[in-house]
Write a protein that holds these residues in place. Structure first.
Motif, PDB file in Angstrom:
ATOM      1  N   MET A  77       3.803   0.767  -4.016  1.00  0.00           N
ATOM      2  CA  MET A  77       3.562  -0.153  -2.904  1.00  0.00           C
ATOM      3  C   MET A  77       4.832  -0.396  -2.097  1.00  0.00           C
ATOM      4  O   MET A  77       4.779  -0.592  -0.881  1.00  0.00           O
ATOM      5  CB  MET A  77       3.018  -1.490  -3.424  1.00  0.00           C
ATOM      6  N   VAL A  78       5.974  -0.400  -2.751  1.00  0.00           N
ATOM      7  CA  VAL A  78       7.246  -0.611  -2.055  1.00  0.00           C
ATOM      8  C   VAL A  78       7.541   0.573  -1.140  1.00  0.00           C
ATOM      9  O   VAL A  78       8.044   0.400  -0.023  1.00  0.00           O
ATOM     10  CB  VAL A  78       8.376  -0.817  -3.085  1.00  0.00           C
ATOM     11  N   ILE A  79       7.214   1.761  -1.588  1.00  0.00           N
ATOM     12  CA  ILE A  79       7.473   2.963  -0.774  1.00  0.00           C
ATOM     13  C   ILE A  79       6.562   3.000   0.451  1.00  0.00           C
ATOM     14  O   ILE A  79       6.977   3.413   1.530  1.00  0.00           O
ATOM     15  CB  ILE A  79       7.286   4.228  -1.645  1.00  0.00           C
ATOM     16  N   THR A  80       5.336   2.518   0.295  1.00  0.00           N
ATOM     17  CA  THR A  80       4.384   2.566   1.419  1.00  0.00           C
ATOM     18  C   THR A  80       4.573   1.420   2.399  1.00  0.00           C
ATOM     19  O   THR A  80       3.848   1.336   3.390  1.00  0.00           O
ATOM     20  CB  THR A  80       2.938   2.539   0.898  1.00  0.00           C
ATOM     21  N   LEU A  81       5.523   0.540   2.153  1.00  0.00           N
ATOM     22  CA  LEU A  81       5.734  -0.620   3.034  1.00  0.00           C
ATOM     23  C   LEU A  81       6.056  -0.203   4.462  1.00  0.00           C
ATOM     24  O   LEU A  81       5.480  -0.734   5.419  1.00  0.00           O
ATOM     25  CB  LEU A  81       6.851  -1.501   2.471  1.00  0.00           C
ATOM     26  N   LYS A  82       6.933   0.755   4.640  1.00  0.00           N
ATOM     27  CA  LYS A  82       7.338   1.116   6.009  1.00  0.00           C
ATOM     28  C   LYS A  82       6.302   1.983   6.741  1.00  0.00           C
ATOM     29  O   LYS A  82       6.406   2.155   7.939  1.00  0.00           O
ATOM     30  CB  LYS A  82       8.698   1.802   5.996  1.00  0.00           C
ATOM     31  N   TYR A  83       5.300   2.500   6.040  1.00  0.00           N
ATOM     32  CA  TYR A  83       4.294   3.338   6.686  1.00  0.00           C
ATOM     33  C   TYR A  83       2.983   2.597   6.940  1.00  0.00           C
ATOM     34  O   TYR A  83       2.046   3.171   7.482  1.00  0.00           O
ATOM     35  CB  TYR A  83       3.979   4.570   5.826  1.00  0.00           C
ATOM     36  N   SER A  84       2.876   1.340   6.534  1.00  0.00           N
ATOM     37  CA  SER A  84       1.603   0.640   6.657  1.00  0.00           C
ATOM     38  C   SER A  84       1.756  -0.610   7.522  1.00  0.00           C
ATOM     39  O   SER A  84       2.850  -1.051   7.842  1.00  0.00           O
ATOM     40  CB  SER A  84       1.088   0.257   5.280  1.00  0.00           C
ATOM     41  N   ILE A  86       1.949  -4.359   8.130  1.00  0.00           N
ATOM     42  CA  ILE A  86       2.539  -5.362   7.243  1.00  0.00           C
ATOM     43  C   ILE A  86       1.509  -6.390   6.776  1.00  0.00           C
ATOM     44  O   ILE A  86       1.559  -6.836   5.624  1.00  0.00           O
ATOM     45  CB  ILE A  86       3.765  -6.029   7.922  1.00  0.00           C
ATOM     46  N   TYR A  87       0.550  -6.763   7.641  1.00  0.00           N
ATOM     47  CA  TYR A  87      -0.454  -7.745   7.247  1.00  0.00           C
ATOM     48  C   TYR A  87      -1.347  -7.196   6.126  1.00  0.00           C
ATOM     49  O   TYR A  87      -1.610  -7.887   5.133  1.00  0.00           O
ATOM     50  CB  TYR A  87      -1.297  -8.138   8.469  1.00  0.00           C
ATOM     51  N   MET A  88      -1.804  -5.981   6.255  1.00  0.00           N
ATOM     52  CA  MET A  88      -2.658  -5.375   5.229  1.00  0.00           C
ATOM     53  C   MET A  88      -1.870  -5.147   3.934  1.00  0.00           C
ATOM     54  O   MET A  88      -2.396  -5.353   2.838  1.00  0.00           O
ATOM     55  CB  MET A  88      -3.248  -4.044   5.726  1.00  0.00           C
ATOM     56  N   VAL A  93      -0.843  -6.772  -1.719  1.00  0.00           N
ATOM     57  CA  VAL A  93       0.105  -7.151  -2.763  1.00  0.00           C
ATOM     58  C   VAL A  93      -0.203  -8.544  -3.297  1.00  0.00           C
ATOM     59  O   VAL A  93      -0.184  -8.777  -4.518  1.00  0.00           O
ATOM     60  CB  VAL A  93       1.550  -7.059  -2.234  1.00  0.00           C
ATOM     61  N   ILE A  94      -0.523  -9.484  -2.414  1.00  0.00           N
ATOM     62  CA  ILE A  94      -0.813 -10.848  -2.855  1.00  0.00           C
ATOM     63  C   ILE A  94      -2.074 -10.891  -3.708  1.00  0.00           C
ATOM     64  O   ILE A  94      -2.099 -11.550  -4.758  1.00  0.00           O
ATOM     65  CB  ILE A  94      -0.915 -11.794  -1.636  1.00  0.00           C
ATOM     66  N   VAL A  95      -3.120 -10.186  -3.308  1.00  0.00           N
ATOM     67  CA  VAL A  95      -4.352 -10.155  -4.114  1.00  0.00           C
ATOM     68  C   VAL A  95      -4.078  -9.512  -5.472  1.00  0.00           C
ATOM     69  O   VAL A  95      -4.532 -10.012  -6.518  1.00  0.00           O
ATOM     70  CB  VAL A  95      -5.475  -9.402  -3.352  1.00  0.00           C
ATOM     71  N   PHE A  96      -3.319  -8.445  -5.486  1.00  0.00           N
ATOM     72  CA  PHE A  96      -3.004  -7.773  -6.750  1.00  0.00           C
ATOM     73  C   PHE A  96      -2.195  -8.681  -7.667  1.00  0.00           C
ATOM     74  O   PHE A  96      -2.476  -8.793  -8.863  1.00  0.00           O
ATOM     75  CB  PHE A  96      -2.240  -6.471  -6.467  1.00  0.00           C
ATOM     76  N   MET A  97      -1.202  -9.394  -7.112  1.00  0.00           N
ATOM     77  CA  MET A  97      -0.394 -10.304  -7.919  1.00  0.00           C
ATOM     78  C   MET A  97      -1.207 -11.494  -8.417  1.00  0.00           C
ATOM     79  O   MET A  97      -1.012 -11.953  -9.547  1.00  0.00           O
ATOM     80  CB  MET A  97       0.812 -10.796  -7.118  1.00  0.00           C
ATOM     81  N   ILE A  98      -2.103 -11.996  -7.600  1.00  0.00           N
ATOM     82  CA  ILE A  98      -2.956 -13.110  -8.036  1.00  0.00           C
ATOM     83  C   ILE A  98      -3.834 -12.673  -9.199  1.00  0.00           C
ATOM     84  O   ILE A  98      -4.004 -13.414 -10.180  1.00  0.00           O
ATOM     85  CB  ILE A  98      -3.794 -13.649  -6.858  1.00  0.00           C
ATOM     86  N   ILE A  99      -4.389 -11.467  -9.134  1.00  0.00           N
ATOM     87  CA  ILE A  99      -5.207 -10.956 -10.241  1.00  0.00           C
ATOM     88  C   ILE A  99      -4.366 -10.840 -11.513  1.00  0.00           C
ATOM     89  O   ILE A  99      -4.820 -11.204 -12.614  1.00  0.00           O
ATOM     90  CB  ILE A  99      -5.851  -9.604  -9.858  1.00  0.00           C
TER      91      ILE A  99
END
Length: 117
Positions: A77-84, A86-88, A93-99
């Motif tokens: 997910m960190v690697i895909t940060l600059k290609y995606s 930012i809101y999505m 990441v927030i939904v994944f961390m909450i789970i």
């Protein structure tokens, strides 16, 4: 033809001598019973293999595997940060961390993380 017969005889003599030497050398190690017994990490190999297993250890091992796999999911997910977008990316990441946090809280409430029985 003579050379073939000589080579066969030479190979037979060499293999016979090697086998005889191996049996002479190996007789010394048969005498030592402890070295010839299989090493079972301190357990008696002749006892029952159905020893009681701690379910607590199994649950901790499963937790470790689950969180290890989750780390493998988080790292790309960190690697895909600059290609995606930012809101999505942030919402994923927030939904994944909450789970993850809810799952950890659930297991903590069930007493899986406590070693004392």
């Amino acid at each position: 033809m003579n050379k073939i017969i000589m080579m066969i005889m030479l190979a037979t003599v060499i293999s016979t001598v090697l086998m005889a030497m191996c049996t002479i050398i190996s007789k010394k190690s048969i005498m030592d019973r402890e070295k010839m017994s299989p090493f079972e990490c301190g357990f008696d190999p002749k006892s029952s293999s159905r020893m009681p297993f701690s379910i607590q250890f199994f649950l901790i091992a499963m937790l470790f595997l689950i969180f290890d796999i989750e780390i493998v999911i988080i790292l790309p997910m960190v690697i895909t940060l600059k290609y995606s977008v930012i809101y999505m990316w942030m919402s994923t990441v927030i939904v994944f961390m909450i789970i993850l946090i809810v799952g950890l809280y659930h297991e903590w409430n069930n007493g899986v993380l406590e070693w004392a029985i």
